[in-house]
Design an enzyme around this catalytic site. Sequence first.
Site, PDB file in Angstrom:
ATOM      1  N   TYR A   1      20.992  22.000  23.987  1.00 39.48           N
ATOM      2  CA  TYR A   1      20.007  21.802  25.051  1.00 39.48           C
ATOM      3  C   TYR A   1      20.642  21.204  26.307  1.00 39.48           C
ATOM      4  CZ  TYR A   1      15.800  20.234  27.444  1.00 39.48           C
ATOM      5  OH  TYR A   1      14.821  20.020  28.379  1.00 39.48           O
TER       6      TYR A   1
ATOM      7  N   HIS B   1       0.835  -1.205   0.000  1.00 39.11           N
ATOM      8  CA  HIS B   1       0.000   0.000   0.000  1.00 39.11           C
ATOM      9  C   HIS B   1       0.871   1.257   0.000  1.00 39.11           C
ATOM     10  CE1 HIS B   1      -3.401  -2.625   0.757  1.00 39.11           C
ATOM     11  NE2 HIS B   1      -2.762  -3.134   1.802  1.00 39.11           N
TER      12      HIS B   1
ATOM     13  N   ASN C   1      14.194  15.865  11.329  1.00 40.97           N
ATOM     14  CA  ASN C   1      15.611  15.710  10.993  1.00 40.97           C
ATOM     15  C   ASN C   1      16.336  15.259  12.253  1.00 40.97           C
ATOM     16  OD1 ASN C   1      18.270  15.924  10.171  1.00 40.97           O
ATOM     17  ND2 ASN C   1      17.983  17.853   9.088  1.00 40.97           N
TER      18      ASN C   1
ATOM     19  N   HIS D   1      19.200  28.513   9.899  1.00 45.33           N
ATOM     20  CA  HIS D   1      18.301  28.380   8.750  1.00 45.33           C
ATOM     21  C   HIS D   1      18.223  29.689   7.963  1.00 45.33           C
ATOM     22  CE1 HIS D   1      16.912  24.583  10.500  1.00 45.33           C
ATOM     23  NE2 HIS D   1      16.324  24.344   9.340  1.00 45.33           N
TER      24      HIS D   1
ATOM     25  N   SER E   1      18.897  27.294  15.827  1.00 49.19           N
ATOM     26  CA  SER E   1      18.364  26.673  14.616  1.00 49.19           C
ATOM     27  C   SER E   1      17.786  27.714  13.667  1.00 49.19           C
ATOM     28  CB  SER E   1      17.298  25.644  14.993  1.00 49.19           C
ATOM     29  OG  SER E   1      16.823  24.967  13.857  1.00 49.19           O
TER      30      SER E   1
ATOM     31  N   HIS F   1      18.773  17.224  14.956  1.00 47.32           N
ATOM     32  CA  HIS F   1      18.179  17.275  16.290  1.00 47.32           C
ATOM     33  C   HIS F   1      19.111  16.678  17.333  1.00 47.32           C
ATOM     34  CE1 HIS F   1      15.849  15.356  19.578  1.00 47.32           C
ATOM     35  NE2 HIS F   1      15.293  16.545  19.624  1.00 47.32           N
TER      36      HIS F   1
END
Length: 524
Positions: free
Chosen positions: A409, A117, A397, A436, A432, A401
């Site tokens: 972090y 499918h 991503n 970008h 980020s 990350h």
Amino acid sequence: MEPKAPQLRRRERQGEEQENGACGEGNTRTHRAPDLVQWTRHMEAVKTQCLEQAQRELAELMDRAIWEAVQAYPKQDRPLPSTASDSTRKTQELHPGKRKVFITRKSLLDELMGVQHFRTIYHMFIAGLCVLIISTLAIDFIDEGRLMLEFDLLLFSFGQLPLALMMWVPMFLSTLLLPYQTLRLWARPRSGGAWTLGASLGCVLLAAHAAVLCVLPVHVSVKHELPPASRCVLVFEQVRFLMKSYSFLRETVPGIFCVRGGKGICTPSFSSYLYFLFCPTLIYRETYPRTPSIRWNYVAKNFAQALGCLLYACFILGRLCVPVFANMSREPFSTRALLLSILHATGPGIFMLLLIFFAFLHCWLNAFAEMLRFGDRMFYRDWWNSTSFSNYYRTWNVVVHDWLYSYVYQDGLWLLGRQGRGAAMLGVFLVSALVHEYIFCFVLGFFYPVMLILFLVVGGLLNFTMNDRHTGPAWNILMWTFLFLGQGIQVSLYCQEWYARRHCPLPQPTFWELVTPRSWSCHP
């Protein structure tokens, strides 16, 4: 003879009952058939859901078990089975937080391609490419009387590609030699002034490395006016090399500076660092899980699919975007035209998003992973099933990350404490969003902070409002709706600005004219 009479009567009654039963079964069989079909479909759906849920839970359980085993193992008085260096072990002791664990696993789309499918959906996208090619040939034949595909947009985008590839060589050599030599200088025994001199020289080498990566691509692209695709090669490699060199030093340097007694420490092998520069991950480890062999047909298939996605994107831009936005800046500005252009761009925008995801995060990374026998192929997760933007950002991503989670972090939590989770998360979004926006500014050649606002402001708000507490299909629909609108805004505004800067060039622009959107005032 008499005893046989009751038997004959019983047989006759049984025959009549069988005939009646057959008739009754024939009457009810037509009624039960639809119910059986529906019940079978329902059970198949339940089976699929159970298998998917069990697979996810088992994968999470195994990842957790492996991570706990890796965390608990160094605490015992036994040597590690791998040949990890002293600096790596010191780093693990210094930062006991959750670390990335690499295990052998396939990419999710490779697993889903085994389902007929899902493979049909893949075939539908290929059919869409065929329709675009046929429509392009038909339009060119009707308008110009020729049957030939032109790749003007593709050739323009990749203009001066050899120059970009030549600039890649010093960028790669800088990343290969300077960080590793810096680590060797810092790992020398700390005795007298020799170590101080070596440490200072290492800092100079790192400054030279940063200067080469930050200045050289920008200088070449501006001086030679490289087209967008050639700029993409430079900026993606620039960001990738910076992130990889940072990860290499971040994983090895803390253990070096914690060595006491003035002794030197064993640095990682040069071959492990060289392998890290090419393998599809941004987290440095001395060893990674490896596959037993290379499937060259799989490599060729992924490169062919990436090329097909590139052609697909060119056809979409050439047929759905260029005719709409090429002359839009020549018309008077109106809110109606802007809104209609954004809504028109939602379809091409979401197609571009899916093509970028499939071409890069699946095909390109899997091709290099296969050539390097890199075992962990989890470059993304099922982001399309996300019901919150926080989950979407984590699963879209995984490669990037993991880097942000490990070095922005977690380090933010280490510096600020557990009460600084909000500030650490905001730092992730800020880093980020800035990267970008820098990539978009580098590729397009102008500053237009659409991505910065959408990512930092809108994306940040959606991340905190649409969190993991929201589940259900309605939230998934809402997430996709925002994705459609966001992609439409980006495609529309960036295309308008691109053509406005070509229709209304400024001979000697000031700084404010460079950073002010030209599409707001360009009406030739």
